[in-house]
Enzyme design. Sequence first.
Site, PDB file in Angstrom:
ATOM      1  N   ARG A  46       0.846  -1.209   0.000  1.00 60.72           N
ATOM      2  CA  ARG A  46       0.000   0.000   0.000  1.00 60.72           C
ATOM      3  C   ARG A  46       0.875   1.251   0.000  1.00 60.72           C
ATOM      4  O   ARG A  46       0.608   2.222  -0.698  1.00 60.72           O
ATOM      5  CB  ARG A  46      -0.950  -0.007   1.213  1.00 60.72           C
ATOM      6  CG  ARG A  46      -2.030  -1.087   1.140  1.00 60.72           C
ATOM      7  CD  ARG A  46      -3.117  -0.883   2.195  1.00 60.72           C
ATOM      8  NE  ARG A  46      -2.621  -0.978   3.554  1.00 60.72           N
ATOM      9  CZ  ARG A  46      -2.456  -2.107   4.243  1.00 60.72           C
ATOM     10  NH1 ARG A  46      -2.765  -3.264   3.685  1.00 60.72           N
ATOM     11  NH2 ARG A  46      -1.988  -2.101   5.482  1.00 60.72           N
ATOM     12  N   LYS A 136     -12.580  14.825   4.488  1.00 55.34           N
ATOM     13  CA  LYS A 136     -13.704  14.225   3.763  1.00 55.34           C
ATOM     14  C   LYS A 136     -14.489  13.272   4.645  1.00 55.34           C
ATOM     15  O   LYS A 136     -13.906  12.567   5.471  1.00 55.34           O
ATOM     16  CB  LYS A 136     -13.189  13.449   2.545  1.00 55.34           C
ATOM     17  CG  LYS A 136     -14.305  12.879   1.688  1.00 55.34           C
ATOM     18  CD  LYS A 136     -13.835  11.784   0.748  1.00 55.34           C
ATOM     19  CE  LYS A 136     -14.175  10.417   1.313  1.00 55.34           C
ATOM     20  NZ  LYS A 136     -14.002   9.327   0.332  1.00 55.34           N
ATOM     21  N   GLU A 177     -19.757  14.656   1.547  1.00 59.75           N
ATOM     22  CA  GLU A 177     -20.030  13.643   0.519  1.00 59.75           C
ATOM     23  C   GLU A 177     -21.233  12.773   0.864  1.00 59.75           C
ATOM     24  O   GLU A 177     -21.109  11.765   1.550  1.00 59.75           O
ATOM     25  CB  GLU A 177     -18.792  12.741   0.319  1.00 59.75           C
ATOM     26  CG  GLU A 177     -19.021  11.680  -0.751  1.00 59.75           C
ATOM     27  CD  GLU A 177     -17.815  10.770  -0.993  1.00 59.75           C
ATOM     28  OE1 GLU A 177     -16.825  10.873  -0.251  1.00 59.75           O
ATOM     29  OE2 GLU A 177     -17.882   9.956  -1.925  1.00 59.75           O
ATOM     30  N   LYS A 219     -19.399  17.019  -2.414  1.00 63.67           N
ATOM     31  CA  LYS A 219     -18.975  15.899  -3.265  1.00 63.67           C
ATOM     32  C   LYS A 219     -20.148  14.939  -3.447  1.00 63.67           C
ATOM     33  O   LYS A 219     -20.349  14.018  -2.664  1.00 63.67           O
ATOM     34  CB  LYS A 219     -17.788  15.179  -2.606  1.00 63.67           C
ATOM     35  CG  LYS A 219     -17.332  13.916  -3.328  1.00 63.67           C
ATOM     36  CD  LYS A 219     -15.977  13.440  -2.861  1.00 63.67           C
ATOM     37  CE  LYS A 219     -15.617  12.108  -3.475  1.00 63.67           C
ATOM     38  NZ  LYS A 219     -14.220  11.715  -3.263  1.00 63.67           N
TER      39      LYS A 219
HETATM   40  P1  13P Z   1     -14.840   6.878  -6.440  1.00 62.18           P
HETATM   41  O1  13P Z   1     -14.515   8.004  -7.359  1.00 62.18           O
HETATM   42  O2  13P Z   1     -14.099   5.604  -6.760  1.00 62.18           O
HETATM   43  O3  13P Z   1     -16.311   6.677  -6.260  1.00 62.18           O
HETATM   44  O4  13P Z   1     -14.309   7.284  -5.018  1.00 62.18           O
HETATM   45  C1  13P Z   1     -14.495   8.569  -4.572  1.00 62.18           C
HETATM   46  C2  13P Z   1     -14.542   8.564  -3.128  1.00 62.18           C
HETATM   47  O5  13P Z   1     -13.803   9.255  -2.478  1.00 62.18           O
HETATM   48  C3  13P Z   1     -15.539   7.716  -2.477  1.00 62.18           C
HETATM   49  O6  13P Z   1     -15.650   8.103  -1.157  1.00 62.18           O
END
Ligand code: 13P
Length: 346
Positions: A46, A136, A177, A219
């Site tokens: 990772r 986030k 998000e 988001k």
């Molecule tokens: P994806 O663009 O693969 O959906 O991932 C964005 C993300 O941060 C999901 O939390």
Amino acid sequence: MSARELIATAKAMVAEGKGLLAMDESTPTCNKRFEKVGIPQTEGARRSYRELIVTTSGLGEFISGVILFDETIRQSRKDGTPFVRLIADAGIIPGIKVDTGAKDMAGHPDEKITEGLDGLRDRLAEYFQMGARFAKWRAVITIANGIPSRGCIEANAHALARYAALCQEVGLVPVVEPEVLMDGEHTLERCCEVTEKVLRTVFNQLYTQRVKLEGLILKPNMVLPGLTCPKQETVDEVADATVRCLLRAVPAAVPGITFLSGGQSGELASARLNAMNVRFKSRLPWALAFSFARAIQQPALEIWKGQQANAAAAQQALYHRARCNSAARLGQYRTEVENTVDSRAR
Ligand code: 13P
């Protein structure tokens, strides 16, 4: 941290031609993606993969910020230089995922509630000290028979708003998000209806919790038909439905919207973002940009396969997808851009 700095960071995150690169997969999610392409699921692998991403030359031309995971923000390049330093030196803003995952919601079969508020104030202060300037938190909303429920939407919106207020208190721009998942047979109209309801609830809660709209980034998902819905709308129809939905529910004070990709292919995600900017850019109050994980990383991961010998080619693929999305952000993505061979990244 003053409101002015918070707003300046939020604006920089959606600077013209740029967007966010999400590389904040939790360890289980990262391992799952590694397993699919035969990469060993170790801390070392990772670290090497994340080093490949953050050392991609020229990434800062298209990427304004990267979202890290707790393990990653503490890691360094092989020579000991912290990733956060490499990122900042590349002119990219470091960010951090701070929720602790979507868990089964009590009393709400097949629905999730995102956790992570306990102790969040102290964790945010530590991340700020480490150099993060935004954070986030992802809430997950599922569409199926009889769901999403009001309880699930309201609880997730409340948690997002509590998280956002804590972020702003410490000087981190919250990336809010609420993801309505693509999985399912539902139509584009149903996705539009659910996304609008979720966004309205989220913005009500943000207002109640006294979150400054000028100092956050939204988001969301794009408005899409379910993956197994027989009717799949065109790129332009998706662009129209998405923008129509956002115009109804997202206040004009928000500086930018950075879409998640949610499992769309890289090319489709770029094409849809591009169509939105081609058709509406000059008439929108907020920037329409990207915050993709899979739609930027997937080709690079598949090329890398855990082998050092493939690292340069993988970086080239990553650079290419970043460039395509930058073009989409400007409404300039087209076949020639997609087919250009990028040799810039080394
Ligand atoms: P994806 O663009 O693969 O959906 O991932 C964005 C993300 O941060 C999901 O939390």
